[in-house]
Design a protein around this motif. Sequence first.
Motif, PDB file in Angstrom:
ATOM      1  N   GLY A 105       0.842  -1.114   0.002  1.00  0.00           N
ATOM      2  CA  GLY A 105      -0.078  -0.074  -0.131  1.00  0.00           C
ATOM      3  C   GLY A 105       0.862   1.197   0.031  1.00  0.00           C
ATOM      4  N   ASN A 106       1.791   1.288   0.793  1.00  0.00           N
ATOM      5  CA  ASN A 106       2.886   2.560   0.967  1.00  0.00           C
ATOM      6  C   ASN A 106       3.591   2.557  -0.301  1.00  0.00           C
ATOM      7  N   ILE A 107       4.267   1.285  -0.895  1.00  0.00           N
ATOM      8  CA  ILE A 107       4.716   1.427  -1.921  1.00  0.00           C
ATOM      9  C   ILE A 107       4.090   2.057  -3.137  1.00  0.00           C
ATOM     10  N   ILE A 108       2.792   1.729  -3.385  1.00  0.00           N
ATOM     11  CA  ILE A 108       2.073   2.455  -4.534  1.00  0.00           C
ATOM     12  C   ILE A 108       2.303   3.849  -4.419  1.00  0.00           C
ATOM     13  N   ASP A 109       1.848   4.374  -3.307  1.00  0.00           N
ATOM     14  CA  ASP A 109       1.845   5.865  -3.041  1.00  0.00           C
ATOM     15  C   ASP A 109       3.472   6.250  -3.441  1.00  0.00           C
ATOM     16  N   SER A 110       4.414   5.730  -3.055  1.00  0.00           N
ATOM     17  CA  SER A 110       5.605   5.937  -3.437  1.00  0.00           C
ATOM     18  C   SER A 110       5.962   6.092  -4.929  1.00  0.00           C
ATOM     19  N   ILE A 111       5.522   4.969  -5.511  1.00  0.00           N
ATOM     20  CA  ILE A 111       5.954   4.726  -6.811  1.00  0.00           C
ATOM     21  C   ILE A 111       5.013   5.796  -7.668  1.00  0.00           C
TER      22      ILE A 111
END
Length: 198
Positions: A105-111
């Motif tokens: 979930g947090n990776i999606i935001d970052s990418i």
Amino acid sequence: MSLKKAYLLVLVVLVLDQVLKIYIKTNFLLNDEIIFFDWFRIHFIENEGMAWGVELPGDYGKLALTLFRIVAVFGIGWWLNDSFKKKASNYLIVAIALIMAGALGNIIDSIFYGVIFNESTPGQIATMFSDQPYGTWFHGKVVDMFYFPIWKGYLPSWLPIWGGKYFTFFNAIFNLADVAISVGVGILIIFNKKVFKN
């Protein structure tokens, strides 16, 4: 629990996390707040770094953090599959699935968020698929919204270090992905004997 159900849990948590973040990002001004109770609020902020707002210094700090998260998710995926093959306890399978969902979930935001949204500010609500994105690939900001300031006030002066200072417990603002990671880690700690029974 079957591996299929574990990945279904990952998917459900991930979808709920992203739906909530996109709703907050496209309907709230930065620092907007809805107060349900004095101790429970929705407060929109964006986090540029790791948990608790920690940031890695330098131009490549954010990129390094995002790449580390991606490698970690592959490691967590391997752990989930390996645990299933070894017939690990359901406690362990659920814990790993929750941690994986939160990390994704947090990776999606970052990418992606840096290239699909424009800037959220106290005067502007972000729009999705903007022609003026606020960032670049791998440099997005993580959307946070849950705020539980359970107690606020001045601490007794006799306390060492913090005595007489204004203090808020619990001061962190976080998201559903963070909750999933925390619950997963909590399962590993609280149910340690059942998690690692083999």
